[in-house]
Design an enzyme around this catalytic site. Structure first.
Site, PDB file in Angstrom:
ATOM      1  N   LYS A  81      12.672   3.260   0.056  1.00  0.00           N
ATOM      2  CA  LYS A  81      11.299   3.204   0.576  1.00  0.00           C
ATOM      3  C   LYS A  81      10.392   3.986  -0.365  1.00  0.00           C
ATOM      4  CE  LYS A  81       9.169   1.624   4.324  1.00  0.00           C
ATOM      5  NZ  LYS A  81       9.544   0.435   5.088  1.00  0.00           N
ATOM      6  N   GLY A 178      -0.484  -1.677  19.253  1.00  0.00           N
ATOM      7  CA  GLY A 178      -0.818  -2.056  17.876  1.00  0.00           C
ATOM      8  C   GLY A 178      -0.988  -3.555  17.742  1.00  0.00           C
ATOM      9  N   GLY A 180      -1.902  -5.264  14.936  1.00  0.00           N
ATOM     10  CA  GLY A 180      -2.032  -5.553  13.518  1.00  0.00           C
ATOM     11  C   GLY A 180      -1.324  -6.844  13.156  1.00  0.00           C
ATOM     12  N   VAL A 182       1.824  -7.646  12.775  1.00  0.00           N
ATOM     13  CA  VAL A 182       2.970  -8.035  13.608  1.00  0.00           C
ATOM     14  C   VAL A 182       2.570  -8.133  15.082  1.00  0.00           C
ATOM     15  CG1 VAL A 182       5.298  -7.428  14.372  1.00  0.00           C
ATOM     16  CG2 VAL A 182       4.609  -6.952  12.017  1.00  0.00           C
TER      17      VAL A 182
HETATM   18  P1  NAD Z   1      -0.558  -3.107  10.659  1.00  0.00           P
HETATM   19  O1  NAD Z   1      -1.077  -1.946   9.883  1.00  0.00           O
HETATM   20  O2  NAD Z   1      -1.010  -4.473  10.318  1.00  0.00           O
HETATM   21  O3  NAD Z   1      -0.821  -2.885  12.222  1.00  0.00           O
HETATM   22  C1  NAD Z   1      -0.650  -1.673  12.868  1.00  0.00           C
HETATM   23  C2  NAD Z   1      -1.735  -1.618  13.953  1.00  0.00           C
HETATM   24  O4  NAD Z   1      -1.476  -0.489  14.784  1.00  0.00           O
HETATM   25  C3  NAD Z   1      -3.144  -1.473  13.401  1.00  0.00           C
HETATM   26  O5  NAD Z   1      -3.984  -2.456  13.986  1.00  0.00           O
HETATM   27  C4  NAD Z   1      -3.543  -0.051  13.813  1.00  0.00           C
HETATM   28  O6  NAD Z   1      -4.931   0.078  14.051  1.00  0.00           O
HETATM   29  C5  NAD Z   1      -2.737   0.126  15.077  1.00  0.00           C
HETATM   30  N1  NAD Z   1      -2.455   1.501  15.467  1.00  0.00           N
HETATM   31  C6  NAD Z   1      -2.206   2.586  14.699  1.00  0.00           C
HETATM   32  N2  NAD Z   1      -1.976   3.664  15.455  1.00  0.00           N
HETATM   33  C7  NAD Z   1      -2.073   3.259  16.744  1.00  0.00           C
HETATM   34  C8  NAD Z   1      -1.929   3.909  17.991  1.00  0.00           C
HETATM   35  N3  NAD Z   1      -1.649   5.210  18.077  1.00  0.00           N
HETATM   36  N4  NAD Z   1      -2.099   3.190  19.125  1.00  0.00           N
HETATM   37  C9  NAD Z   1      -2.392   1.870  19.063  1.00  0.00           C
HETATM   38  N5  NAD Z   1      -2.536   1.201  17.897  1.00  0.00           N
HETATM   39  C10 NAD Z   1      -2.378   1.886  16.756  1.00  0.00           C
HETATM   40  O7  NAD Z   1       1.040  -2.980  10.538  1.00  0.00           O
HETATM   41  P2  NAD Z   1       2.094  -4.134  10.852  1.00  0.00           P
HETATM   42  O8  NAD Z   1       2.446  -4.828   9.593  1.00  0.00           O
HETATM   43  O9  NAD Z   1       1.664  -4.933  12.028  1.00  0.00           O
HETATM   44  O10 NAD Z   1       3.366  -3.262  11.243  1.00  0.00           O
HETATM   45  C11 NAD Z   1       3.434  -2.598  12.489  1.00  0.00           C
HETATM   46  C12 NAD Z   1       4.670  -1.707  12.514  1.00  0.00           C
HETATM   47  O11 NAD Z   1       5.838  -2.491  12.281  1.00  0.00           O
HETATM   48  C13 NAD Z   1       4.719  -0.620  11.425  1.00  0.00           C
HETATM   49  O12 NAD Z   1       5.353   0.516  11.951  1.00  0.00           O
HETATM   50  C14 NAD Z   1       5.573  -1.232  10.335  1.00  0.00           C
HETATM   51  O13 NAD Z   1       6.224  -0.250   9.554  1.00  0.00           O
HETATM   52  C15 NAD Z   1       6.566  -1.999  11.152  1.00  0.00           C
HETATM   53  N6  NAD Z   1       7.143  -3.128  10.440  1.00  0.00           N
HETATM   54  C16 NAD Z   1       6.352  -4.112   9.944  1.00  0.00           C
HETATM   55  C17 NAD Z   1       6.932  -5.185   9.269  1.00  0.00           C
HETATM   56  C18 NAD Z   1       6.095  -6.314   8.729  1.00  0.00           C
HETATM   57  O14 NAD Z   1       6.660  -7.356   8.389  1.00  0.00           O
HETATM   58  N7  NAD Z   1       4.785  -6.178   8.650  1.00  0.00           N
HETATM   59  C19 NAD Z   1       8.318  -5.244   9.103  1.00  0.00           C
HETATM   60  C20 NAD Z   1       9.104  -4.234   9.657  1.00  0.00           C
HETATM   61  C21 NAD Z   1       8.502  -3.162  10.317  1.00  0.00           C
END
Ligand code: NAD
Length: 348
Positions: A81, A178, A180, A182
């Site tokens: 990472k 969240g 975002g 995902v």
């Molecule tokens: P992202 O940054 O697109 O979305 C995260 C969302 O969470 C954002 O909209 C942010 O505003 C919100 N957020 C942050 N803190 C918050 C809180 N305290 N309460 C509510 N909302 C909050 O990220 P993502 O790509 O959707 O990934 C989400 C999680 O999944 C991360 O932890 C990431 O490491 C994990 N993940 C993602 C992937 C992927 O394919 N994108 C793969 C494996 C793991």
């Protein structure tokens, strides 16, 4: 005081690099936990950390998680990472990510990166100008988020089967933390299956958009973990399952995308003690790494789909192992990953 090398040895890390290019405003940490199964694969996240130690701890925890995740997903790659410490604004993303790419290039293929929190396919294109050891470029394997969302959905279905005897999520209430990349896609998939949704985001507009599109209820960010729901899906940042959240939870199942959801392993024990079924994040969120198999191993879309679909079976196996061993699921998942690493080492 524990030495840095003791800290690395305790978690079994092979190598950790502290990288700096002050002219580019770049400070990063690349943690390689294991290359036992193949080159260390892991995303690059861009985040503002309170201290350098916090960034190091994040990189160490996340890279170890990647080794387990890849082993559990049946991928012939190791775990790594990278974190880039977000510094002075405005960011010069081109200089930042090209500097990062140069450090990755020097590792000669021991570390392969991709997108993560705070980074985008466009950033991966910038890294690509300096090294070919990067995946998830726009128009290549593309955005892993839809696959991650699909995998989390499959994990939820398996947990529902284990807990309630059926994969069916129709009418179940799911609280998503969240909205975002995902979380918003997961919400759409759950909606399609007839689940009821409660969503929260610290960026209120994101939660409102999902609510408007899917008829979801919106909860304040600090109330989503204790929302009246059957399933809680952490899809924001790690460490959300702390003392307070574990006590406040009303859901029977926790399954989400965020990495390192348990603040500490003891919180996994506490969830089990409360009778909450926790699907370990390393299993539930493997869809993203599996989608990388298209670029890494030339898997077809159908092959990626088959493997993401099979996250359901891995979750069931972990939950059954946990039940049989009287161990919490996060411990059962580690045991299964270690068993797979040992089997591979024995097979040469
Ligand atoms: P992202 O940054 O697109 O979305 C995260 C969302 O969470 C954002 O909209 C942010 O505003 C919100 N957020 C942050 N803190 C918050 C809180 N305290 N309460 C509510 N909302 C909050 O990220 P993502 O790509 O959707 O990934 C989400 C999680 O999944 C991360 O932890 C990431 O490491 C994990 N993940 C993602 C992937 C992927 O394919 N994108 C793969 C494996 C793991």
């Amino acid at each position: 005081m524990k030495s840095v090398f003791d800290t690395l040895a305790a978690a079994g890390h092979e190598q950790v690099l502290f990288c700096a290019d002050e002219a580019a405003g770049y400070r990063g940490i690349i943690a390689i936990h294991s290359t036992a199964l193949g080159p260390a694969l892991g995303g690059t996240r861009l985040l503002r950390y309170a201290t350098d130690e916090e960034a190091l701890v994040d990189a160490l925890r996340l890279s170890r998680g990647m080794t387990y995740k890849n082993a559990l997903a049946g991928m012939d790659v190791g775990g790594g990472k990278a974190v880039i410490l977000r510094g002075a604004e405005p960011l010069d993303r081109e200089r930042l990510f090209r500097a990062h790419g140069r450090f990755i290039e020097r590792l000669g293929g021991r570390f392969i990166t991709g997108e993560d929190v705070g980074t985008t396919p466009a950033d991966m294109e910038l890294i690509r100008r300096e090294t070919r050891h990067v995946k998830g470029l726009a128009g290549e394997g593309g955005d892993p988020s839809p696959w991650t969302a699909r995998g989390v959905l499959r994990a939820m279905q398996a947990a529902a089967r284990h807990r309630w005897g059926s994969d069916d999520l129709a009418g179940r209430a799911v609280a998503i933390q969240g909205c975002g990349s995902v979380g918003s896609r997961l919400a759409a998939e759950l909606h399609r299956l007839g689940a009821r949704l409660i969503v929260a985001d610290v960026e209120p507009e994101r939660a409102r958009r999902v609510a408007a599109e899917l008829g979801a209820a919106v909860a304040p960010p600090d109330a989503i973990a204790s929302a009246e729901a059957d399933i809680f899906a952490p899809c924001a940042l790690g460490g959300v399952l702390d003392d307070r959240a574990v006590q406040a939870l009303r859901a029977e199942i926790v399954a989400g995308a965020a990495n390192n959801q348990l603040l500490e392993p003891r919180h996994g024990d506490a969830l089990a003690a409360r009778g909450v079924l926790y699907v370990p994040d390393v299993v539930a969120n493997a869809g993203g790494v599996l989608s990388g198999g298209a670029d890494l191993f030339g898997w077809s879309r159908a092959e990626v789909e088959r493997r993401v679909h099979a996250i359901h079976d891995t979750v069931l196996l972990v939950l059954e192992m946990a039940k049989a061993d009287g161990a919490p699921p996060h411990v059962a998942a580690e045991r299964l990953a270690e068993q797979r690493l040992r089997d591979r080492a024995a097979a040469g």
